[in-house]
Design an enzyme around this catalytic site. Sequence first.
Site, PDB file in Angstrom:
ATOM      1  CD1 TRP A 104      -2.028  -2.283   1.866  1.00 40.37           C
ATOM      2  CD2 TRP A 104      -2.938  -1.104   0.010  1.00 40.37           C
ATOM      3  NE1 TRP A 104      -3.102  -2.984   1.595  1.00 40.37           N
ATOM      4  CE2 TRP A 104      -3.673  -2.434   0.257  1.00 40.37           C
ATOM      5  CE3 TRP A 104      -3.215  -0.698  -1.182  1.00 40.37           C
ATOM      6  CZ2 TRP A 104      -4.721  -3.025  -0.300  1.00 40.37           C
ATOM      7  CZ3 TRP A 104      -4.429  -1.302  -1.805  1.00 40.37           C
ATOM      8  CH2 TRP A 104      -4.848  -2.547  -1.447  1.00 40.37           C
ATOM      9  CG  ASP A 173      -3.085   3.396   4.429  1.00 40.48           C
ATOM     10  OD1 ASP A 173      -4.245   3.026   5.200  1.00 40.48           O
ATOM     11  OD2 ASP A 173      -2.717   2.825   3.324  1.00 40.48           O
ATOM     12  CE  LYS A 197      -8.721  -3.391   3.823  1.00 36.76           C
ATOM     13  NZ  LYS A 197      -7.522  -2.565   3.388  1.00 36.76           N
TER      14      LYS A 197
HETATM   15  C1  PLP Z   1      -7.230  -2.072   2.139  1.00 34.95           C
HETATM   16  C2  PLP Z   1      -6.424  -1.237   2.138  1.00 34.95           C
HETATM   17  C3  PLP Z   1      -6.090   0.138   1.246  1.00 34.95           C
HETATM   18  C4  PLP Z   1      -6.947   0.348  -0.040  1.00 34.95           C
HETATM   19  O1  PLP Z   1      -8.172   0.304   0.287  1.00 34.95           O
HETATM   20  P1  PLP Z   1      -9.207   0.850  -0.718  1.00 34.95           P
HETATM   21  O2  PLP Z   1     -10.407   1.427   0.036  1.00 34.95           O
HETATM   22  O3  PLP Z   1      -9.602  -0.465  -1.569  1.00 34.95           O
HETATM   23  O4  PLP Z   1      -8.692   1.677  -1.698  1.00 34.95           O
HETATM   24  C5  PLP Z   1      -5.029   0.962   1.471  1.00 34.95           C
HETATM   25  N1  PLP Z   1      -4.461   0.878   2.505  1.00 34.95           N
HETATM   26  C6  PLP Z   1      -4.361  -0.106   3.641  1.00 34.95           C
HETATM   27  C7  PLP Z   1      -3.186  -0.048   4.508  1.00 34.95           C
HETATM   28  C8  PLP Z   1      -5.127  -1.076   3.300  1.00 34.95           C
HETATM   29  O5  PLP Z   1      -5.196  -2.128   4.181  1.00 34.95           O
END
Ligand code: PLP
Length: 362
Positions: A104, A173, A197
Amino acid sequence: MEYNRIYNFNPGPAVLPVEVLEEVRDNFMNFNSSGMSITEISHRSKLFEAVLDDAISRTKRLLNLGPEYHVIFVQGGASMQFCMIPMNLLGEGRKADYINTGIWATKAIQEAKNLGKNVNVAATSEDRNFCYIPRQFNLSDDADYVYITTNNTIKGTQWHNFPDTGKIPLIADMCSDILSRPLPIDKFGLVYAGAQKNIGPAGVTMVIIRDDMLKKVDEKLPTMLKYTTYVKNNSMHNTPPCFGIYMVALTLKWLEEKIGGLGQMETINKKKASILYDFMDSGSFYRGTADKDSRSLMNVTFRMPTEELEKEFVKTALENGFGGLAGHKSVGGCRASIYNAMPIKGVEELIKFMKEFEEKKG
Ligand SMILES: *Cc1c(COP(=O)(O)O)cnc(C)c1O
């Protein structure tokens, strides 16, 4: 189990608290005596305003946010933030430090570069396939921000101590560990998470942004890509993802009222992770892939003696009521995602199953 639900170890979209799902169900046909469902009411109505206010105020209470922080809800997934962050916060001729701890973060770096922005990769753990969190950083003294991924969903690593960046704000993030533990928010200028998540369904991304960051935003950017648009209009410049925000509000209510806040949540999350890691470490059949001091409390990644066994494990587990245990398609192996809503019981039952599988196949 109740409602024939399985123990859901999916990485995302992921398990949500049963109490939240029940509340959605019970109120669905007639939301708050409106005679309509939450998906049918106006986003400009008092009814929805109360939902949005609730989601925001619960976030502020849970994280102890001061008045300088704003909570907004954006669409486009977490991946949209990979471009919005540099577009809004990385000035012309300036630079940003990124710490690369996985897939990511790699994507976030690429997106900033695609915009022609000046990116310094201040550290990376790519040399060992991202199995650890770097401890040494080549930080710039004039960066606009330092970008990290607090929990690496795919590689199963997590920051347990955040880097000291002095006056330079951290941007994070936090998709897969937001609201899983208390957070020293003062270090952060912006944090964000796709809800799917740990705090709700897909379709809504929570962004927490500080006043000083908003001052950097170039007003000539497209309206929907500017943080200021969301802050000025309380996430209601256009129709927000109402249902998603509603479910986030209910999940945060569960976190505050049923769990008792982030300190309690962290205790439960540590307990779940430690019993699972301790079990894996007690033998050699299940082998954790992350360095011990970098292990994630949210995504437990492991390998087994052969890929055939891993496939059989994932399949047999599902037949026994444990879902979502395959590793990310890019890395293989196995992964148990044990987010906030996974009860301790679920992890204990998984360990029992893992013991039995090992006895039969090991
Ligand atoms: C799942 C995830 C993403 C991507 O998320 P989307 O909503 O599908 O764009 C980005 N960063 C992390 C750490 C993730 O776990």
